[in-house]
Motif scaffolding. Structure first.
Motif, mmCIF file in Angstrom:
data_model
loop_
_atom_site.group_PDB
_atom_site.id
_atom_site.type_symbol
_atom_site.label_atom_id
_atom_site.label_comp_id
_atom_site.label_asym_id
_atom_site.label_seq_id
_atom_site.Cartn_x
_atom_site.Cartn_y
_atom_site.Cartn_z
ATOM 1 N N MET A 263 -2.914 -10.056 -2.906
ATOM 2 C CA MET A 263 -2.292 -8.730 -2.813
ATOM 3 C C MET A 263 -2.225 -8.136 -4.218
ATOM 4 N N HIS A 264 -2.208 -6.852 -4.302
ATOM 5 C CA HIS A 264 -2.152 -6.128 -5.588
ATOM 6 C C HIS A 264 -3.179 -6.704 -6.559
ATOM 7 N N GLN A 265 -4.393 -6.801 -6.067
ATOM 8 C CA GLN A 265 -5.431 -7.479 -6.833
ATOM 9 C C GLN A 265 -5.712 -6.818 -8.181
ATOM 10 N N SER A 273 2.663 -2.676 -12.404
ATOM 11 C CA SER A 273 2.195 -1.490 -11.700
ATOM 12 C C SER A 273 0.853 -1.806 -11.055
ATOM 13 N N CYS A 274 0.638 -1.202 -9.884
ATOM 14 C CA CYS A 274 -0.578 -1.471 -9.140
ATOM 15 C C CYS A 274 -1.250 -0.142 -8.825
ATOM 16 N N PRO A 275 -2.471 0.038 -9.266
ATOM 17 C CA PRO A 275 -3.142 1.335 -9.044
ATOM 18 C C PRO A 275 -3.342 1.650 -7.559
ATOM 19 N N ASN A 276 -3.338 0.608 -6.708
ATOM 20 C CA ASN A 276 -3.553 0.858 -5.275
ATOM 21 C C ASN A 276 -2.259 1.156 -4.535
ATOM 22 N N CYS A 277 -1.132 0.971 -5.215
ATOM 23 C CA CYS A 277 0.160 1.238 -4.582
ATOM 24 C C CYS A 277 0.751 2.523 -5.144
ATOM 25 N N GLU A 278 0.004 3.599 -5.102
ATOM 26 C CA GLU A 278 0.528 4.840 -5.661
ATOM 27 C C GLU A 278 0.435 5.971 -4.654
ATOM 28 N N LYS A 282 0.060 1.895 -0.008
ATOM 29 C CA LYS A 282 0.563 0.565 -0.345
ATOM 30 C C LYS A 282 -0.546 -0.435 -0.074
ATOM 31 N N CYS A 283 -0.589 -1.463 -0.891
ATOM 32 C CA CYS A 283 -1.537 -2.538 -0.609
ATOM 33 C C CYS A 283 -1.133 -3.180 0.722
ATOM 34 N N THR A 284 -2.108 -3.569 1.486
ATOM 35 C CA THR A 284 -1.804 -4.222 2.746
ATOM 36 C C THR A 284 -2.710 -5.432 2.908
HETATM 37 ZN ZN LIG Z 1 -0.643 -2.925 -4.735
#
Ligand SMILES: [Zn+2]
Length: 724
Positions: A263-265, A273-278, A282-284
């Motif tokens: 997750m949050h690779q 911070s996660c660029p995909n959770c913005e 949300k990361c799934t």
């Molecule tokens: Zn994420």
């Protein structure tokens, strides 16, 4: 022979997370603590073996806002059977999430139940997760266990919505349904699905990859290999592993769920911070990049007994939340260790190293603590009669506050094990028995001294009371023996909310406005009567002679230096924190949306210090307020220098803050010395209240100006540094 159970070890972990669970009543009952978190409108309940105390501030992890629902974990006594169910639930659930389950049952390398209720040889994370909203949902736990342990498989219903997880049993895989089709579904429809989901860009590409001349016919025939040429390897593999039954009418394309460790690779684990959770995304665990997809008929798919929403929440937040809990627990333990002299959120800040939180860490408090220590030790040394000169006093103070000494008394607090942060990337599988390398945190002497100062800042800022700081000195056996009450009571706080009408947003340099009301004096006078000066200041000063006479004011000047530094830094810190250090600011900065220089940092405080405490500023202020007219024993040369610079000052418009500090080379240093010694004289005779009334008022517009324009001024000094 007793079997030695190896465990995954992380070095020091706070007991709230790693202690074993306590049993009561002859092992019939277990005490657990429930921790409720509201995360993105969902509730997550974690169970800990000891209570955790929260400052009830929400925090943000990978763009998820997390709010602890209660200030402290909720206590609950459950039966050993219920507890066993919870442990089995976790072993099985995390087996699925770490992808270590080869079958439905508990993985081979799983921890043994006893490791949860017996003292552990090595620290192990003993936090458990349970389904539920207001209380533990035992029905869901039992349903899950029944499915997993008795292999009671529940078929998926046809027409089922695609919002559930499924699993296959041979081999065991937990999967997510991507596409549902029937015997008549055309191959071309599937290709459009692939294009719609951006897996391939167009039909040509698919035909090339699938080695297919003609995309006509049904998907089912294609997967069975009927009437089709042999295809690329992966299609051949899919064909070989295509499970279905003659009676099946519904078929599914499924994909194995992502491993929780993936997750949050693309996240930055330092900045959390996660660029995909913005922006609402949300990361799934459902969106895996791997192309390992499977086809299956309805008869070989079974319904996974937990909701996607719950599993997704656990996957997205569990590991980073454990790391945050570790920090919270460390702060809680450190707060108790220092006798609750500071608020828990300040301790959290004070024990956080910049290397694991570049936004919120000990650096700002360290700078604050530094001026508080400097003030208190200066006051203490000022009390002594044996030091006659400023030089002797400064030397004594330097000897008192060395990094070596501060790090040594910090070491006695035994807090250094709490200055580390668990990186969620290190949590490979907390339910298994892998040995990980142990880490022994080493802090440099300088870092330890800095954290000691930050803790001082944390204690002082609780109520801005010197007594809290002095109690911290006592606790840590810092050599402090100040006695004069007057020096150690009162607060240096300036009221910035007062007279808001005067403070217009014109943003002009205060001196520019002041000289329009009253310019620098035109006549050059010296040795004027003290009474006149006392009237100007607004208080009687018995020691005015000492304060204003060259060669006599040294001790007062030494003390005054520390007084003004405290006055300026405490107020700048407070105002800058109000404007530039909100949790929102920290988050924006973490995500790179505002520059680091717009977040309160030591650079900001340092900028304020050089703007408001350098000899150019203090000297100009002293001349503007006519200190030179009342000074005694000024040499002819000094008088001449004052005469020269006064002409320059009178002509200056002070339209810009950059002007004032350039006078530092032209104004005799004696002027800034007088500025300091008079401050000390006021404190010694009238205490902090009068210092704030007189010097606080004089500094107020300048502090406000510096705080409002901090980034501009910061850049100016940065460039000046670079030019040198
Ligand atoms: Zn994420």
């Amino acid at each position: 022979m007793a079997e030695i159970q190896p465990l995954q070890a992380f070095g020091f972990i706070a007991p709230q997370l790693s202690s074993h669970y306590t049993t009561y009543d002859d092992n019939q009952n277990v005490l657990i603590f429930l921790n409720y978190f509201e995360i993105d409108n969902q509730m997550l309940i974690l169970i800990s073996p000891l209570p955790i105390e929260y400052c009830q501030q929400s925090f943000i992890i990978f763009s998820s806002n997390i709010l602890p629902r209660y200030r402290v974990s909720q206590k609950l006594l459950i039966s050993i059977e219920q507890f066993k169910s919870i442990v089995s639930f976790n072993l099985l659930l995390f087996g699925d999430l770490y992808l270590t389950n080869k079958a439905q049952s508990i993985p081979n390398n799983a921890r043994n139940f006893q490791t949860f209720i017996n003292p552990n040889p090595l620290p192990q994370i003993n936090i458990l997760v349970v389904p539920g909203v207001y209380s533990i949902n035992f029905d869901q736990i039992y349903e899950f266990l029944e499915c997993k342990l008795t292999q009671k498989n529940q078929f998926i219903k046809p027409l089922t919505q695609l919002n559930c997880l499924v699993y296959t049993t041979t081999p065991y895989r937990v999967c997510n349904i991507q596409y549902q089709f029937t015997k008549t579904t055309q191959l071309i429809d599937y290709f459009f699905y692939l294009i719609d989901n951006s897996i391939y860009s167009d039909i040509n590409e698919i035909q090339q990859i699938f080695m297919l001349d003609n995309p006509n016919g049904t998907l089912l025939d294609f997967l069975q290999g009927k009437y089709y040429q042999p295809s690329v390897n992966f299609i051949q593999a899919i064909r070989k592993n295509f499970y279905y039954n003659a009676q099946d009418t519904n078929f599914y394309i499924i994909q194995q769920i992502k491993c929780i460790n993936q997750m949050h690779q693309q996240a930055d684990y330092i900045k959390i911070s996660c660029p995909n959770c913005e922006n609402g995304n949300k990361c799934t665990l459902l969106s895996s990049n791997n192309q390992q997809i499977y086809f299956a008929g309805e008869s070989s798919l079974f319904k996974y007994p937990l909701s996607i929403k719950f599993i997704d929440l656990v996957c997205r937040t569990f590991s980073p939340l454990i790391c945050q809990l570790m920090l919270i627990a460390n702060a809680q333990n450190a707060t108790y260790k220092i006798g609750r002299l500071a608020h828990i959120q300040r301790i959290e800040e004070a024990i956080s190293c910049p290397s694991f939180n570049s936004q919120r860490n000990y650096q700002n408090l360290e700078m604050l603590g530094d001026v508080v220590i400097k003030y208190l030790t200066s006051a203490m040394l000022f009390e002594e009669t044996r030091f006659k000169t400023e030089r002797a006093l400064t030397t004594a103070r330097v000897h008192l506050i060395t990094n070596k000494y501060l790090s040594q008394i910090y070491g006695q607090l035994k807090l250094n094990i709490m200055n580390t942060k668990l990186n969620s990337k290190k949590m490979l599988n907390h339910m298994s028995m892998i040995i990980n390398e142990q880490e022994d945190p080493k802090l440099s002497q300088k870092q330890q001294a800095d954290i000691y100062e930050a803790l001082c800042g944390a204690c002082y800022i609780k109520n801005y009371e010197f007594k809290d700081q002095i109690n911290f000195f006592k606790l840590t056996k810092f050599q402090f023996y100040g006695k004069v009450q007057q020096f150690y009571r009162g607060k240096p706080l300036i009221d910035f909310q007062q007279n808001p009408k005067d403070e217009q947003d014109d943003n002009e340099y205060p001196l520019k406005k002041q000289i329009m009301l009253r310019p620098f004096s035109e006549t050059l006078k010296f040795n004027q009567p003290f009474e006149e000066f006392e009237n100007y200041l607004g208080c009687k000063l018995n020691m005015i002679q000492e304060a204003m006479t060259v060669d006599l004011f040294e001790k007062l000047e030494f003390f005054g230096d520390a007084i003004l530094e405290l006055l300026v830094i405490v107020n700048v810190h407070k105002e800058c924190e109000r404007l530039y250090y909100t949790p929102q600011h920290q988050q924006l900065c973490r995500e790179g949306k505002i520059p680091q220089k717009l977040l309160l940092c030591p650079g900001m405080l340092h900028t304020a210090k050089i703007s408001l405490l350098d000899s150019g500023f203090m000297g100009t202020m002293a001349i503007y307020h006519n200190f030179h007219q009342y000074a005694r024993n000024l040499s002819f040369e000094t008088q001449n220098d004052i005469k020269k610079v006064l002409t320059l000052l009178r002509d200056d418009q002070f339209s810009d803050f950059r002007k004032i500090n350039k006078y530092s080379s032209q104004i005799p240093k004696i002027m800034s010395d007088l500025w300091e010694s008079v401050a000390a004289c006021i404190l010694v005779e009238h205490g902090w209240e009068m210092v704030v009334k007189i010097y606080g008022e004089m500094y107020k517009p300048y502090i406000k100006y510096v705080v409002d324009n901090i980034s501009l001024i910061y850049d100016f000094y940065q460039n000046q540094e670079n030019l040198k």
